[in-house]
Design an enzyme around this catalytic site. Structure first.
Site, mmCIF file in Angstrom:
data_model
loop_
_atom_site.group_PDB
_atom_site.id
_atom_site.type_symbol
_atom_site.label_atom_id
_atom_site.label_comp_id
_atom_site.label_asym_id
_atom_site.label_seq_id
_atom_site.Cartn_x
_atom_site.Cartn_y
_atom_site.Cartn_z
ATOM 1 N N LYS A 166 15.545 92.297 31.174
ATOM 2 C CA LYS A 166 16.462 91.482 31.073
ATOM 3 C C LYS A 166 15.096 90.602 30.636
ATOM 4 C CE LYS A 166 18.567 87.260 30.919
ATOM 5 N NZ LYS A 166 19.602 86.571 31.900
ATOM 6 N N LEU A 167 14.079 91.321 30.526
ATOM 7 C CA LEU A 167 12.822 90.622 30.165
ATOM 8 C C LEU A 167 12.730 90.721 28.509
ATOM 9 C CD1 LEU A 167 10.568 90.155 33.024
ATOM 10 C CD2 LEU A 167 11.967 88.214 32.156
#
Length: 285
Positions: A166-167
């Site tokens: 996600k990052l």
């Protein structure tokens, strides 16, 4: 559903629309109103909301908030899991999430992380994808809930893998928004039509729904928050920290953080598409 911010509310409404029974808790009870009005039952404590639920999902700001909901008086962990898992849909620092997962499992609640790709619109329409981390059997248990909420479930590894992905994804979001902003600044400096450029971009090998969506928001002056600049800055900062801890030397994420840092708090409450207007020299941004 624990956590009734914009995404938690949209997800709860999605489940209600599918005729699921939805039980909700939020630390600020007034934020449960849209879900209560749509037929959900609101509860005074996390333990009360969890009792009797088939699935337990959380959408919270960070791992500290999740730990508090787990281990506070009348928290989730005060209720026997009875074979259930805790499915967290928020974005977290991967190392913190993995450590919390060990604590949660020790308390009897195995954790599945499933941060989302998409916006409130995607949550409302069931078009989210989930970047999932956790043990195979735990992810399999959580899958019916995730497939009800979205159209893609991607199991990437153990706890921490989902939030690492996600990052990485939000780094790309920042880079793409920043690149489009500088491109539009160049167009404006030469008096060129941004809408024509976006049409040409759509027909090129660089075509992307994200470029089109962000470009259209710029043209419309629409910076109502879907994913705020404050949240983008937070995720970029976490990506920097995670990359450094992984032995890498991040370059683009720190540059974007330096760009966002001086913006006012009011500006950071806007949608991240406002970054384009800022780079294009709009005085209001």
């Amino acid at each position: 559903m624990i956590g009734c911010g914009a995404m938690g509310t949209a997800l709860g409404l999605r489940l209600l629309g599918l005729s699921w029974e939805v039980r909700v808790y939020n630390r600020s009870p007034e934020r449960t109103a849209p879900l209560r009005d749509a037929g959900a039952s609101a509860h005074a404590t996390p333990a009360e909301a969890v009792a009797g639920a088939d699935w337990v999902a959380t959408v919270l700001t960070d791992s500290a908030a999740l730990r508090a909901l787990l281990f506070c008086d009348q928290g989730i962990a005060s209720v026997p899991a009875a074979g259930r898992r805790l499915v967290d849909l928020g974005t977290h620092q991967p190392a913190q999430l993995a450590a919390l997962g060990a604590e949660s499992a020790a308390a009897g609640w195995p954790l599945v992380e499933a941060p989302m790709t998409g916006s409130v619109h995607d949550a409302s329409h069931g078009t989210l994808h989930f970047l999932v981390g956790g043990a195979e059997e735990d992810v399999e248990w959580a899958s019916p809930l995730l497939w009800a909420l979205g159209r893609g479930v991607h199991h990437l590894g153990g706890l921490g893998a989902g939030n690492t992905a996600k990052l990485a994804l939000n780094l790309l979001v920042g880079v793409m928004a920043g690149g489009l902003g500088e491109a539009i600044a160049l167009l404006r400096a030469h008096g060129l039509a941004v809408d024509s450029f976006l049409d040409a971009l759509d027909g090129s090998g660089l075509a992307s729904p994200l470029y089109r969506r962000l470009g259209q928001r710029y043209l419309d002056g629409d910076h109502a928050p879907r994913f705020s600049l404050a949240n983008l800055e937070k995720d970029l900062r976490w990506e920097c920290e995670h990359a450094l801890a992984s032995g890498l030397q991040p370059r683009l994420a720190p540059a974007l953080c330096r760009l966002l840092g001086p913006l006012t708090e009011e500006a950071k409450r806007r949608d991240y598409s406002a970054l384009i207007a800022h780079l294009a020299g709009e005085p209001s941004c």
